[in-house]
Design a protein around this motif. Sequence first.
Motif, mmCIF file in Angstrom:
data_model
loop_
_atom_site.group_PDB
_atom_site.id
_atom_site.type_symbol
_atom_site.label_atom_id
_atom_site.label_comp_id
_atom_site.label_asym_id
_atom_site.label_seq_id
_atom_site.Cartn_x
_atom_site.Cartn_y
_atom_site.Cartn_z
ATOM 1 N N SER A 42 1.049 -1.079 0.284
ATOM 2 C CA SER A 42 -0.452 -0.193 0.192
ATOM 3 C C SER A 42 1.270 1.178 -0.183
ATOM 4 O O SER A 42 0.648 2.106 -0.595
ATOM 5 N N ASP A 96 1.355 -11.231 -3.276
ATOM 6 C CA ASP A 96 0.207 -10.398 -3.289
ATOM 7 C C ASP A 96 -0.981 -10.858 -1.920
ATOM 8 O O ASP A 96 -2.242 -10.473 -2.121
ATOM 9 N N THR A 98 -2.115 -13.077 -0.120
ATOM 10 C CA THR A 98 -1.751 -14.558 -0.410
ATOM 11 C C THR A 98 -0.914 -15.088 -1.211
ATOM 12 O O THR A 98 -0.757 -15.231 -2.103
ATOM 13 N N THR A 135 -2.666 -5.811 -2.878
ATOM 14 C CA THR A 135 -3.717 -6.949 -3.591
ATOM 15 C C THR A 135 -4.911 -6.870 -1.801
ATOM 16 O O THR A 135 -5.888 -6.637 -2.279
ATOM 17 N N LEU A 136 -4.391 -6.983 -1.162
ATOM 18 C CA LEU A 136 -5.527 -6.576 0.071
ATOM 19 C C LEU A 136 -5.671 -5.702 0.357
ATOM 20 O O LEU A 136 -6.614 -5.334 0.828
ATOM 21 N N GLU A 138 -6.710 -3.583 -1.546
ATOM 22 C CA GLU A 138 -7.456 -2.973 -2.849
ATOM 23 C C GLU A 138 -9.291 -3.893 -2.756
ATOM 24 O O GLU A 138 -9.832 -3.527 -3.063
ATOM 25 N N ARG A 139 -8.902 -5.044 -1.842
ATOM 26 C CA ARG A 139 -9.759 -5.782 -1.325
ATOM 27 C C ARG A 139 -10.076 -5.181 -0.118
ATOM 28 O O ARG A 139 -11.169 -5.981 1.016
ATOM 29 N N GLY A 140 -9.992 -3.919 0.755
ATOM 30 C CA GLY A 140 -10.695 -3.095 1.888
ATOM 31 C C GLY A 140 -9.979 -3.713 2.986
ATOM 32 O O GLY A 140 -9.646 -2.217 3.716
ATOM 33 N N ASN A 144 -11.278 -5.244 6.227
ATOM 34 C CA ASN A 144 -12.213 -6.583 5.395
ATOM 35 C C ASN A 144 -11.719 -7.707 6.213
ATOM 36 O O ASN A 144 -10.192 -8.041 6.431
ATOM 37 N N THR A 146 -10.795 -10.589 6.437
ATOM 38 C CA THR A 146 -10.360 -11.523 5.458
ATOM 39 C C THR A 146 -9.119 -11.180 5.434
ATOM 40 O O THR A 146 -8.022 -12.185 6.262
ATOM 41 N N THR A 147 -8.483 -9.723 5.687
ATOM 42 C CA THR A 147 -7.259 -9.717 6.010
ATOM 43 C C THR A 147 -6.875 -10.594 7.241
ATOM 44 O O THR A 147 -5.596 -10.477 7.093
#
Length: 477
Positions: A42, A96, A98, A135-136, A138-140, A144, A146-147
């Motif tokens: 980031s 990424d 993961t 990548t993480l 951008e997924r929130g 999120n 899931t992080t």
Amino acid sequence: MTAVPIPSQRPRPAAGTFLWGSASAAYQCEGAWNEDGKGLSSWDVFCHSEANDVNPVTGDVAADHYHRYEEDIALIAAGNQNAYRFSIAWSRILPDGTGKVNEKGIDFYNRVIDACLRHGVEPLVTLYHYDLPQTLFERGGWENRTTADAFAAYAEICFRAFGDRVRTWLTINEPGYETFCSYGAGNYPPNVQDLGRRWRAMYHLLLGSAMAIATFRDQGFEGRIGLVSDSYPIETLRDDADYRDAARFADLFQNRCVNDVAVRGEFPAEFIAKLVQDGVDRSYALDGDEALFAAGVVDVLGVNVYDRMLVKPYLEGPTELRNNNTGDGGGPVVKVSGWFQADEDPDTVKNAWGMEIYPRAIYDLLLNLKALYPSTPVIITENGIGYRDVVADGQIDDQYRIDFLAGFVEWMKKAMDEGCDVQGYMVWSSTDVYSWINGYEKRYGLIHVDFDDEQKRTPKASYHWYRELLTKEGVNR
């Protein structure tokens, strides 16, 4: 006085030895931002964007620690230090966040750890220090849940790769300060001002830490594991009911929202009640999370201590949060509606970024931590002062840094004499580094880095002072 002796090989510090060292963080020192399979973080993306408009520089090269770690660790050892705290870049291990492991990233940190051990320097490894894989992000990001799962999986990879040599692990660096900047002041990515989102992100940071710690124990890895908290003694210039309330709310906002979770495995009831009173949506707190937090308490609490926090009531008015990243002499603005606002003592000295020079802060903080968490040892994982250092005739006479550090060490030892279980002290920072939004003008290092001349290293006066201090403390090469 710049000559530094070449360190001879010395044994690793025995378990239980007090650790005297210094610290760095991956994005701030490594450089090599796109080398050897590393993914974007980031901070890589932010620093290359138009949003990076205060001090528009990047950490692309920084102190070039990626290529010069051997030199830096040799200088740490030659400075009589027996410990080095550094962080792993998550995106160097998992580009990424993961998926497939980047073996060249594993190889790099193996080399760093092995260099530490060759020089008799204990490695203290932080798994995450602000630089989330893009990548993480951008997924929130940490908003999120899931992080948190991804972090626990990443942590296990590191435990398996490096756990045969690393005896002290630190999961997350400053869940409080990172989220304050990211979602309060808005000067760190994602650069928004929304405290509701701050609490959500902080919750998942702490959840990820707890899950990683539970994995560490369930898998039977040896050593100790903790979390790093930026913590402050909270003080007021007046004593009345409103000021006492402001101090209590500031302690919840700045300290206990992290430390209680890390040490006790639960959020303070008063903190949750305050969020509910503010109308914060806590739907992210799921049934069963209480058990996850309880299973992930720390063995040791890392504490980054720089100053105290003076507060006063803020009963009316909007929330206003702003950091000083320009060094223009103004202090940060901290006004949290219905909680507290920052106060200022006109009689104390501040640096150009508005940080108060108040060494007693470490003493007051350690006694507070001892009262709240009497069974949990502490490592001072960062302590230092930022200045615009001046090079004169090839020398850096940073007496102001010596005075600052000497004062904090003296007050730390006083707290230890009064029963505080402190097991290490790390100066921030080992070398000059990229100082987040502050760029390269704000320097913290014991070792000067010439960012305009191939990152040439020059030990400062504070480096030599620290070396002599550690000789007196019985740390011998």
